[in-house]
Design a protein around this motif. Structure first.
Motif, short mmCIF file in Angstrom:
data_model
loop_
_atom_site.label_atom_id
_atom_site.label_comp_id
_atom_site.label_asym_id
_atom_site.label_seq_id
_atom_site.Cartn_x
_atom_site.Cartn_y
_atom_site.Cartn_z
N GLU A 119 43.67 87.49 48.64
CA GLU A 119 42.97 87.06 47.43
C GLU A 119 43.09 85.57 47.14
OE1 GLU A 119 44.41 89.80 44.52
OE2 GLU A 119 43.07 91.38 45.21
N GLN A 120 44.25 84.96 47.39
CA GLN A 120 44.42 83.55 47.09
C GLN A 120 43.59 82.66 48.01
OE1 GLN A 120 48.60 82.79 49.32
NE2 GLN A 120 48.18 81.43 47.69
N LEU A 121 43.18 83.18 49.16
CA LEU A 121 42.39 82.39 50.10
C LEU A 121 40.89 82.48 49.82
CD1 LEU A 121 44.30 83.26 53.40
CD2 LEU A 121 44.70 81.37 51.80
N GLN A 122 40.48 83.49 49.10
CA GLN A 122 39.05 83.69 48.84
C GLN A 122 38.43 82.51 48.08
OE1 GLN A 122 38.58 87.49 46.94
NE2 GLN A 122 39.30 88.59 48.75
N ILE A 123 39.12 82.01 47.06
CA ILE A 123 38.57 80.91 46.28
C ILE A 123 38.50 79.64 47.12
CG2 ILE A 123 40.75 80.20 45.20
CD1 ILE A 123 37.40 80.24 43.41
N ILE A 124 39.50 79.41 47.97
CA ILE A 124 39.48 78.22 48.85
C ILE A 124 38.27 78.29 49.78
CG2 ILE A 124 40.69 77.07 50.74
CD1 ILE A 124 42.25 76.52 48.34
N TYR A 129 33.41 76.51 52.02
CA TYR A 129 32.28 76.89 52.86
C TYR A 129 31.01 77.21 52.08
CZ TYR A 129 35.45 77.01 56.80
OH TYR A 129 36.35 76.65 57.76
N ILE A 130 31.14 77.78 50.90
CA ILE A 130 29.95 78.17 50.14
C ILE A 130 29.50 77.02 49.24
CG2 ILE A 130 28.94 79.87 48.56
CD1 ILE A 130 29.92 81.14 51.17
N GLU A 131 30.45 76.44 48.50
CA GLU A 131 30.11 75.35 47.58
C GLU A 131 30.17 73.97 48.22
OE1 GLU A 131 28.73 75.66 44.64
OE2 GLU A 131 28.76 77.78 45.14
N ASP A 132 30.66 73.89 49.44
CA ASP A 132 30.65 72.65 50.22
C ASP A 132 31.45 71.52 49.55
OD1 ASP A 132 29.95 71.59 52.64
OD2 ASP A 132 28.10 70.65 51.89
N LEU A 133 32.55 71.88 48.89
CA LEU A 133 33.43 70.87 48.32
C LEU A 133 34.35 70.35 49.42
CD1 LEU A 133 34.55 72.36 44.87
CD2 LEU A 133 32.72 70.74 45.33
N SER A 134 34.72 69.10 49.30
CA SER A 134 35.65 68.52 50.27
C SER A 134 37.06 69.02 49.98
CB SER A 134 35.62 67.00 50.18
OG SER A 134 36.22 66.57 48.97
N GLU A 137 38.32 67.33 46.91
CA GLU A 137 37.77 67.89 45.68
C GLU A 137 38.42 69.24 45.35
OE1 GLU A 137 33.22 66.16 45.59
OE2 GLU A 137 33.71 67.77 47.02
N ILE A 138 38.63 70.07 46.36
CA ILE A 138 39.29 71.36 46.13
C ILE A 138 40.71 71.14 45.60
CG2 ILE A 138 40.15 73.47 47.23
CD1 ILE A 138 37.77 73.19 49.20
N SER A 139 41.38 70.16 46.17
CA SER A 139 42.73 69.82 45.72
C SER A 139 42.73 69.48 44.23
CB SER A 139 43.24 68.64 46.55
OG SER A 139 44.44 68.15 46.03
N LYS A 140 41.75 68.71 43.80
CA LYS A 140 41.67 68.33 42.39
C LYS A 140 41.31 69.52 41.52
CE LYS A 140 40.47 63.49 43.02
NZ LYS A 140 39.49 62.44 42.77
N VAL A 141 40.37 70.32 41.97
CA VAL A 141 39.92 71.47 41.19
C VAL A 141 41.05 72.47 40.98
CG1 VAL A 141 38.47 73.55 41.30
CG2 VAL A 141 37.47 71.31 41.78
N LEU A 142 41.79 72.76 42.03
CA LEU A 142 42.85 73.77 41.95
C LEU A 142 44.20 73.20 41.55
CD1 LEU A 142 41.96 75.94 45.07
CD2 LEU A 142 41.34 76.33 42.68
N SER A 151 46.46 73.93 54.55
CA SER A 151 47.21 75.06 55.11
C SER A 151 46.55 76.38 54.72
CB SER A 151 48.68 75.03 54.69
OG SER A 151 48.83 75.28 53.32
N ARG A 152 46.02 76.46 53.50
CA ARG A 152 45.34 77.69 53.09
C ARG A 152 44.04 77.88 53.87
NH1 ARG A 152 46.31 77.67 46.52
NH2 ARG A 152 48.56 78.02 46.65
N LEU A 153 43.33 76.80 54.12
CA LEU A 153 42.12 76.90 54.95
C LEU A 153 42.47 77.34 56.37
CD1 LEU A 153 39.87 73.87 53.94
CD2 LEU A 153 39.26 76.29 53.89
N TYR A 154 43.57 76.83 56.89
CA TYR A 154 44.02 77.22 58.23
C TYR A 154 44.33 78.72 58.26
CZ TYR A 154 46.88 77.54 62.43
OH TYR A 154 47.38 77.91 63.65
N ARG A 155 45.09 79.18 57.25
CA ARG A 155 45.42 80.61 57.17
C ARG A 155 44.16 81.45 56.99
NH1 ARG A 155 49.36 79.55 53.11
NH2 ARG A 155 48.31 81.09 51.83
#
Length: 175
Positions: A119-124, A129-134, A137-142, A151-155
């Motif tokens: 579940e924690q990887l779904q938002i990443i 991939y869906i919203e095309d954030l860098s 940007e994901i780092s700032k959002v979360l 590391s979460r993207l890798y997992r």
């Protein structure tokens, strides 16, 4: 850059510019809210609250170029507040099974595969991939480090590969 200019105007109090920005981000807001919350009513409530808070606090926007990231962060916080209020265990992932991508090979039910992730990887994955954030940007959002996002993207990629291979490669194609 129209978003940047509109964000600068909105920050100065231009209501029409703010409405333009919200309309430009509306689809992304829904997808993100739906990836966290269970139903459309909750999504609508979270989006309304996030938009109202963004409107009230637009003067606190530090960098107009990051308006969308700022707004997404407000939305995610609002979704998490709703979950806490309803005392849910964890955000229920967006029921993306109904959306499909049809390519040249066969139908790939992308969102069904994403739902198979932890579940924690779904938002990443949704943001990347869906919203095309860098990653930045994901780092700032979360509000997590860039390393954590990586590391979460890798997992997530590892889990996606395992899910695809578990299907025997017949339903999903690796590219």
């Amino acid at each position: 850059m129209e978003i940047y200019e509109k964000a600068k105007l909105a920050k100065r109090g231009d209501k029409e510019a703010f409405v333009f920005l919200i309309r430009a981000c509306q689809q992304s807001l829904y997808v993100i809210a739906r990836s966290i919350l269970n139903n459309d009513d909750d999504c609508a409530d979270a989006m309304q609250e996030a938009i109202a808070k963004a409107f009230s606090n637009i003067h606190t926007l530090r960098e107009p170029a990051y308006f969308k990231t700022w707004l997404i962060r407000i939305l995610i916080n609002e979704c998490n507040n709703m979950i806490r209020k309803k005392k849910r265990d964890y955000p229920t992932p967006y029921d993306m099974r109904t959306t499909s991508y049809i390519g040249d090979y066969e139908q790939i039910e992308l969102f069904e595969v994403i739902n198979g992730l932890d579940e924690q990887l779904q938002i990443i994955v949704t943001l990347f991939y869906i919203e095309d954030l860098s990653i930045k940007e994901i780092s700032k959002v979360l509000d997590v480090s860039i390393g954590t996002v990586k590391s979460r993207l890798y997992r997530a990629r590892q889990q996606l590969s395992e899910l695809v291979l578990r299907e025997g490669g017949s339903k999903y194609e690796l590219s």
